[in-house]
Design an enzyme around this catalytic site. Structure first.
Site, PDB file in Angstrom:
ATOM      1  N   ALA A 120       0.808  -1.224   0.000  1.00 20.82           N
ATOM      2  CA  ALA A 120       0.000   0.000   0.000  1.00 20.82           C
ATOM      3  C   ALA A 120       0.837   1.268   0.000  1.00 20.82           C
ATOM      4  CB  ALA A 120      -0.928  -0.013   1.214  1.00 20.82           C
ATOM      5  N   ASN A 186       3.136  -3.574   7.598  1.00 23.35           N
ATOM      6  CA  ASN A 186       3.933  -4.349   6.628  1.00 23.35           C
ATOM      7  C   ASN A 186       4.640  -3.431   5.639  1.00 23.35           C
ATOM      8  OD1 ASN A 186       3.310  -7.341   7.185  1.00 23.35           O
ATOM      9  ND2 ASN A 186       1.345  -6.313   7.371  1.00 23.35           N
ATOM     10  N   HIS A 216      -0.435   7.129   4.004  1.00 20.45           N
ATOM     11  CA  HIS A 216       0.949   6.663   4.143  1.00 20.45           C
ATOM     12  C   HIS A 216       1.860   7.766   3.622  1.00 20.45           C
ATOM     13  CE1 HIS A 216      -0.551   2.553   4.709  1.00 20.45           C
ATOM     14  NE2 HIS A 216      -1.315   2.764   3.657  1.00 20.45           N
TER      15      HIS A 216
HETATM   16  N1  LIG Z   1       2.129  -5.243   2.294  1.00 24.71           N
HETATM   17  C1  LIG Z   1       1.011  -4.534   2.516  1.00 24.71           C
HETATM   18  O1  LIG Z   1       0.839  -3.396   2.027  1.00 24.71           O
HETATM   19  C2  LIG Z   1      -0.049  -5.121   3.374  1.00 24.71           C
HETATM   20  C3  LIG Z   1       0.109  -6.361   3.922  1.00 24.71           C
HETATM   21  N2  LIG Z   1      -0.880  -6.924   4.688  1.00 24.71           N
HETATM   22  C4  LIG Z   1      -0.668  -8.289   5.174  1.00 24.71           C
HETATM   23  O2  LIG Z   1      -1.581  -9.128   4.495  1.00 24.71           O
HETATM   24  C5  LIG Z   1      -2.226  -9.981   5.417  1.00 24.71           C
HETATM   25  C6  LIG Z   1      -3.592 -10.352   4.902  1.00 24.71           C
HETATM   26  O3  LIG Z   1      -4.410  -9.219   4.890  1.00 24.71           O
HETATM   27  P1  LIG Z   1      -5.985  -9.378   4.875  1.00 24.71           P
HETATM   28  O4  LIG Z   1      -6.378 -10.378   3.880  1.00 24.71           O
HETATM   29  O5  LIG Z   1      -6.551  -8.006   4.790  1.00 24.71           O
HETATM   30  O6  LIG Z   1      -6.242  -9.985   6.326  1.00 24.71           O
HETATM   31  P2  LIG Z   1      -7.468 -10.906   6.759  1.00 24.71           P
HETATM   32  O7  LIG Z   1      -7.415 -10.947   8.242  1.00 24.71           O
HETATM   33  O8  LIG Z   1      -8.710 -10.489   6.082  1.00 24.71           O
HETATM   34  O9  LIG Z   1      -7.105 -12.348   6.178  1.00 24.71           O
HETATM   35  C7  LIG Z   1      -6.035 -13.096   6.638  1.00 24.71           C
HETATM   36  C8  LIG Z   1      -6.306 -14.524   6.253  1.00 24.71           C
HETATM   37  O10 LIG Z   1      -5.140 -15.315   6.541  1.00 24.71           O
HETATM   38  C9  LIG Z   1      -5.596 -16.583   6.912  1.00 24.71           C
HETATM   39  N3  LIG Z   1      -4.571 -17.310   7.668  1.00 24.71           N
HETATM   40  C10 LIG Z   1      -4.089 -17.036   8.892  1.00 24.71           C
HETATM   41  N4  LIG Z   1      -3.144 -17.941   9.236  1.00 24.71           N
HETATM   42  C11 LIG Z   1      -3.047 -18.800   8.195  1.00 24.71           C
HETATM   43  C12 LIG Z   1      -2.267 -19.952   7.959  1.00 24.71           C
HETATM   44  N5  LIG Z   1      -1.390 -20.394   8.860  1.00 24.71           N
HETATM   45  N6  LIG Z   1      -2.414 -20.604   6.787  1.00 24.71           N
HETATM   46  C13 LIG Z   1      -3.298 -20.185   5.869  1.00 24.71           C
HETATM   47  N7  LIG Z   1      -4.097 -19.085   6.044  1.00 24.71           N
HETATM   48  C14 LIG Z   1      -3.960 -18.410   7.195  1.00 24.71           C
HETATM   49  C15 LIG Z   1      -6.840 -16.330   7.721  1.00 24.71           C
HETATM   50  O11 LIG Z   1      -7.577 -17.490   7.623  1.00 24.71           O
HETATM   51  P3  LIG Z   1      -8.839 -17.893   8.512  1.00 24.71           P
HETATM   52  O12 LIG Z   1      -9.961 -17.639   7.569  1.00 24.71           O
HETATM   53  O13 LIG Z   1      -8.587 -19.339   8.790  1.00 24.71           O
HETATM   54  O14 LIG Z   1      -8.847 -17.032   9.721  1.00 24.71           O
HETATM   55  C16 LIG Z   1      -7.472 -15.135   7.003  1.00 24.71           C
HETATM   56  O15 LIG Z   1      -8.433 -15.546   6.071  1.00 24.71           O
HETATM   57  C17 LIG Z   1      -2.231  -9.174   6.724  1.00 24.71           C
HETATM   58  O16 LIG Z   1      -2.304 -10.023   7.849  1.00 24.71           O
HETATM   59  C18 LIG Z   1      -0.903  -8.458   6.655  1.00 24.71           C
HETATM   60  O17 LIG Z   1       0.109  -9.292   7.207  1.00 24.71           O
HETATM   61  C19 LIG Z   1      -2.042  -6.258   4.909  1.00 24.71           C
HETATM   62  C20 LIG Z   1      -2.235  -5.009   4.401  1.00 24.71           C
HETATM   63  C21 LIG Z   1      -1.267  -4.334   3.582  1.00 24.71           C
HETATM   64  O1  LIG Z   2      -2.900  -1.611   3.680  1.00 23.37           O
HETATM   65  C1  LIG Z   2      -2.350  -0.740   4.344  1.00 23.37           C
HETATM   66  O2  LIG Z   2      -2.831   0.396   4.500  1.00 23.37           O
HETATM   67  C2  LIG Z   2      -1.027  -1.001   4.976  1.00 23.37           C
HETATM   68  C3  LIG Z   2      -1.076  -2.073   5.951  1.00 23.37           C
HETATM   69  O3  LIG Z   2      -2.086  -2.419   6.492  1.00 23.37           O
HETATM   70  C4  LIG Z   2       0.183  -2.746   6.256  1.00 23.37           C
HETATM   71  O4  LIG Z   2       1.235  -2.280   5.829  1.00 23.37           O
HETATM   72  O5  LIG Z   2       0.143  -3.782   6.933  1.00 23.37           O
END
Ligand SMILES: NC(=O)C1=CN([C@@H]2O[C@H](COP(=O)(O)OP(=O)(O)OC[C@H]3O[C@@H](n4cnc5c(N)ncnc54)[C@H](OP(=O)(O)O)[C@@H]3O)[C@@H](O)[C@H]2O)C=CC1
Ligand SMILES: O=C([O-])CC(=O)C(=O)O
Length: 263
Positions: A120, A186, A216
């Site tokens: 993001a 992240n 951001h």
């Molecule tokens: N780089 C970036 O800009 C960003 C990165 N992120 C990262 O992306 C991740 C995902 O975001 P988002 O989808 O919005 O979060 P959500 O909470 O909506 O989804 C996370 C999913 O991960 C699943 N999960 C958790 N542990 C495991 C595992 N061991 N194996 C398989 N699946 C698993 C969960 O499954 P279940 O349905 O079983 O609970 C859930 O469905 C965030 O946790 C964060 O780390 C997020 C935002 C921005």
């Molecule tokens: O999606 C975003 O705004 C950023 C975020 O959550 C992350 O970096 O984990």
């Protein structure tokens, strides 16, 4: 391209139509056992949804994409790379843990490539380029609505329900931020890895009751000059912590892996 998704939450669900619009398809999803039925119901019939990493790898996707949070990346990332799969990751902040970073780098040395998208955040292309000329400082500021900080360590630091103005609840370095706020910081880790590392990257996190989206701000100084890049990102309806720009960025990184012309 045939895509293997690790995790299927808000990010993966937003990513899937972006990939399908470009002719790619989700071939397999690696999920937690209790979530298999829910995920299978949301996907086209016949899509492999499994809790078995070996079955996931045997589906031989062209690329694996982690959208499963820090624990999911720690659990499955090294094995995917070791199996030879290129791995695009969302949960970059997991690399703030030195053991996790070492495991992933070691697996990528002999296996698939580990791809870290900007997510993001904007400006990582310039930051990573500027590093080669020498960087003096990198600073990141996040400003999101209180609801984006609910269920995180922020709610132990300030009263998210009663703030009436932008309120800083964290100042520290990128390592501390990424580990303390795994669902929101992240992008901090991606900036640290592109720039001057987890210790020297300075981070401010704040909650803003009037926030119109996820803000951001990335600032850097170095031999190249000065950088200041701001994003006001629309949050996903299914998860206000996550900006729509994050799955868009994942889509770009994934599709570039299969492209003859890379932009
Ligand atoms: N780089 C970036 O800009 C960003 C990165 N992120 C990262 O992306 C991740 C995902 O975001 P988002 O989808 O919005 O979060 P959500 O909470 O909506 O989804 C996370 C999913 O991960 C699943 N999960 C958790 N542990 C495991 C595992 N061991 N194996 C398989 N699946 C698993 C969960 O499954 P279940 O349905 O079983 O609970 C859930 O469905 C965030 O946790 C964060 O780390 C997020 C935002 C921005
Ligand atoms: O999606 C975003 O705004 C950023 C975020 O959550 C992350 O970096 O984990």
């Amino acid at each position: 391209m045939r895509i293997g998704l690790i995790g299927y939450g808000a990010m993966a669900a937003a990513l899937r139509p972006l990939l399908e619009a470009e002719g790619a398809a989700v071939a397999a999803v690696l999920a937690r056992p209790g979530s298999i039925d829910r995920i299978a119901a949301a996907l086209p019939a016949g899509t492999l949804v499994t809790a078995d990493p070996a079955a996931f790898a045997a589906a031989a996707p062209d690329v694996a994409v982690e959208c499963a949070g820090h624990a999911g990346l720690r659990q499955h990332g090294p094995a995917c790379l070791a199996a030879g799969l290129d791995l695009v990751i969302a949960s970059v902040g997991a690399l703030a843990d030195p053991a996790t970073e070492a495991d992933l780098r070691a697996a990528a040395r002999t296996g698939g490539r580990l791809v870290i998208p900007a997510g993001a955040l904007a400006g990582l292309d310039a930051l990573a380029a500027a590093r080669h000329g020498g960087l003096e400082s990198v600073r990141y500021v996040s400003r999101k609505a209180p609801r984006a900080w609910r269920g995180t360590a922020a709610q132990d630091l300030i009263d998210l329900d009663s703030i009436v103005e932008p309120t800083i609840f964290f100042e520290g370095n990128a390592r501390e931020a990424a580990l303390a706020f795994p669902q929101n910081a992240n992008v901090v880790a991606a900036a640290a890895l592109a720039g001057i590392g987890f210790t020297r990257t300075e981070v401010t996190l704040m909650a803003d009751p009037d926030a119109a989206g996820n803000r951001h701000l990335l600032e850097a100084k170095g031999a190249f000059g000065d950088l200041s890049v701001a994003v006001l990102a629309r949050p996903l309806a299914a998860n206000p912590k996550t900006s729509y720009l994050a799955p868009l960025s994942l889509a770009r990184a994934i599709l570039n892996l299969g492209a003859r012309v890379v932009v």
